[in-house]
Scaffold this motif. Sequence first.
Motif, PDB file in Angstrom:
ATOM      1  N   LYS A  71      46.361  85.214  55.593  1.00 56.37           N
ATOM      2  CA  LYS A  71      46.370  86.675  55.449  1.00 56.37           C
ATOM      3  C   LYS A  71      47.641  87.118  54.722  1.00 56.37           C
ATOM      4  O   LYS A  71      48.684  86.462  54.823  1.00 56.37           O
ATOM      5  N   ASP A  72      47.548  88.255  54.027  1.00 51.89           N
ATOM      6  CA  ASP A  72      48.752  88.802  53.392  1.00 51.89           C
ATOM      7  C   ASP A  72      49.475  89.727  54.377  1.00 51.89           C
ATOM      8  O   ASP A  72      49.066  89.839  55.549  1.00 51.89           O
ATOM      9  N   ASP A  73      50.530  90.412  53.901  1.00 48.85           N
ATOM     10  CA  ASP A  73      51.336  91.236  54.810  1.00 48.85           C
ATOM     11  C   ASP A  73      50.524  92.383  55.416  1.00 48.85           C
ATOM     12  O   ASP A  73      50.856  92.902  56.480  1.00 48.85           O
ATOM     13  N   GLN A  74      49.459  92.800  54.730  1.00 50.42           N
ATOM     14  CA  GLN A  74      48.616  93.885  55.251  1.00 50.42           C
ATOM     15  C   GLN A  74      47.500  93.354  56.164  1.00 50.42           C
ATOM     16  O   GLN A  74      46.637  94.112  56.615  1.00 50.42           O
ATOM     17  N   GLY A  75      47.502  92.061  56.406  1.00 51.79           N
ATOM     18  CA  GLY A  75      46.466  91.475  57.268  1.00 51.79           C
ATOM     19  C   GLY A  75      45.153  91.255  56.534  1.00 51.79           C
ATOM     20  O   GLY A  75      44.131  90.934  57.143  1.00 51.79           O
ATOM     21  N   GLU A  76      45.155  91.415  55.201  1.00 52.27           N
ATOM     22  CA  GLU A  76      43.934  91.168  54.413  1.00 52.27           C
ATOM     23  C   GLU A  76      43.933  89.711  53.956  1.00 52.27           C
ATOM     24  O   GLU A  76      44.981  89.067  53.917  1.00 52.27           O
ATOM     25  N   LYS A  77      42.741  89.231  53.553  1.00 52.59           N
ATOM     26  CA  LYS A  77      42.644  87.867  53.019  1.00 52.59           C
ATOM     27  C   LYS A  77      43.682  87.676  51.914  1.00 52.59           C
ATOM     28  O   LYS A  77      43.741  88.497  50.989  1.00 52.59           O
ATOM     29  N   ALA A  78      44.468  86.605  51.982  1.00 57.98           N
ATOM     30  CA  ALA A  78      45.487  86.395  50.951  1.00 57.98           C
ATOM     31  C   ALA A  78      44.867  85.977  49.624  1.00 57.98           C
ATOM     32  O   ALA A  78      45.460  86.164  48.567  1.00 57.98           O
ATOM     33  N   HIS A  79      43.675  85.379  49.682  1.00 55.24           N
ATOM     34  CA  HIS A  79      43.032  84.880  48.460  1.00 55.24           C
ATOM     35  C   HIS A  79      41.523  84.952  48.657  1.00 55.24           C
ATOM     36  O   HIS A  79      41.034  84.598  49.730  1.00 55.24           O
ATOM     37  N   PRO A  80      40.766  85.378  47.638  1.00 49.07           N
ATOM     38  CA  PRO A  80      39.318  85.523  47.860  1.00 49.07           C
ATOM     39  C   PRO A  80      38.546  84.215  47.925  1.00 49.07           C
ATOM     40  O   PRO A  80      37.433  84.194  48.446  1.00 49.07           O
ATOM     41  N   THR A  81      39.112  83.117  47.410  1.00 48.29           N
ATOM     42  CA  THR A  81      38.307  81.883  47.359  1.00 48.29           C
ATOM     43  C   THR A  81      39.029  80.683  48.000  1.00 48.29           C
ATOM     44  O   THR A  81      38.895  79.560  47.506  1.00 48.29           O
ATOM     45  N   GLN A  82      39.746  80.937  49.067  1.00 41.11           N
ATOM     46  CA  GLN A  82      40.437  79.826  49.747  1.00 41.11           C
ATOM     47  C   GLN A  82      39.405  78.809  50.250  1.00 41.11           C
ATOM     48  O   GLN A  82      38.463  79.170  50.952  1.00 41.11           O
ATOM     49  N   LYS A  83      39.589  77.561  49.905  1.00 44.10           N
ATOM     50  CA  LYS A  83      38.638  76.521  50.292  1.00 44.10           C
ATOM     51  C   LYS A  83      38.989  75.958  51.669  1.00 44.10           C
ATOM     52  O   LYS A  83      40.162  75.936  52.050  1.00 44.10           O
ATOM     53  N   PRO A  84      37.981  75.452  52.401  1.00 40.15           N
ATOM     54  CA  PRO A  84      38.279  74.888  53.728  1.00 40.15           C
ATOM     55  C   PRO A  84      39.008  73.542  53.611  1.00 40.15           C
ATOM     56  O   PRO A  84      38.711  72.753  52.712  1.00 40.15           O
ATOM     57  N   GLU A  85      39.918  73.298  54.526  1.00 40.59           N
ATOM     58  CA  GLU A  85      40.663  72.028  54.492  1.00 40.59           C
ATOM     59  C   GLU A  85      39.732  70.844  54.745  1.00 40.59           C
ATOM     60  O   GLU A  85      39.965  69.743  54.240  1.00 40.59           O
TER      61      GLU A  85
END
Length: 367
Positions: free
Chosen positions: A190-204
């Motif tokens: 999450k970013d500082d506003q609590g929103e997704k930091a990146h739209p396409t983060q892949k699962p580990e």
Amino acid sequence: MTVTLTARGAAMLPLDEILAGDCIEVMNALPEASVDLIFADPPYNLQLKGELHRPDNSRVDAVDDAWDQFDSFKAYDQFTRAWLAAARRLLKPNGAIWVIGSYHNIFRVGATLQDQGFWILNDVVWRKSNPMPNFRGKRLTNAHETMIWASKSEGAKYTFNYEALKELNEGIQMRSDWVLPICSGHERLKDDQGEKAHPTQKPESLLHRVLVGSTNPGDVVLDPFFGTGTTGAVAKMLGRHYIGIEREESYRKVAAKRLGQVRRLDAAALETTLSKRAQPRVAFGQLVERGLLRPGEMLVNPRGMAAKVRVDGSLVSAEHRGSIHQVGAALENAPSCNGWTYWQFKRDGQLIPIDVLRQQIRAEMHD
Ligand SMILES: C[S@@+](CC[C@H](N)C(=O)[O-])C[C@H]1O[C@@H](n2cnc3c(N)ncnc32)[C@H](O)[C@@H]1O
């Protein structure tokens, strides 16, 4: 982007770093044939037209970022050709690449890979166990992405840890369809506003399978579209080196913070089941030469039939003679037989597979 130069002018490999800039320029400045594996999650060129809403009218947070915009297929193809050529130059001769994409781009990427001389090994369907529904109900739910795995060229000796993947899959050969959830919950940065930091983060979990299956500890893994650094995080945990390239500063910051929190696993945890092909070859005759089995000693098959060991490491039964594999196959009337797991010898009244003796010799070779 700054790449350190050695006294003789050759670029050094910046291991375990996140490099800023356009991936084509950055890759072109790195030393040739220096990377074992490339994992690339390039822009998908989604071509979204207008906003997308759920039935309750809330807005879907789709990928509409500037980095995903291209004017035409031609522009996208030009970009694909340029970054794949730069990636290919960086790969060692036995190196390999994975590219992940959706129906929007993966066919174009696949064609370019083949045009440039890469050799496609598999396409893997990542089936999402929790995909986003199709809100308009006008098409099928888009529930998968495709990954292409390719070696640098045909005939390259790419890394494939067959046994380790089989182990991961509870003893069953790993298939090319992988059912894994999309990245959510605490894994989603999450970013500082609590929103997704990146739209396409892949699962580990996806990267875990890719890296366990196609790299070894100490290998260099490069990701030219680093985003939040999923490739780097898993590579670091698994004792591989990473090189990340990312154009956007905000993503680099998220990735750097994430990587700072990852701990490398210890050597014992990193060891995986060795692929059979990677294990040193032991000839059956070595067991005889070393006195582990005596010439004249009888071996027994699962049906209690016996064959005698001869001085040259061949077997002779009532009707057949030949190698442990040939005599086994003849007794079973089968086209082939793995003699190592088929034959047993007797010690102190116990039947023991001859493979135990092969393992003993291999263990000595590793010492
Ligand atoms: C699909 S995302 C990758 C997400 C990543 N796999 C993750 O798990 O977070 C693509 C990324 O590539 C970056 N990017 C796009 N074009 C680039 C370029 N030419 N050079 C470097 N980075 C680029 C974007 O900023 C974006 O973060």
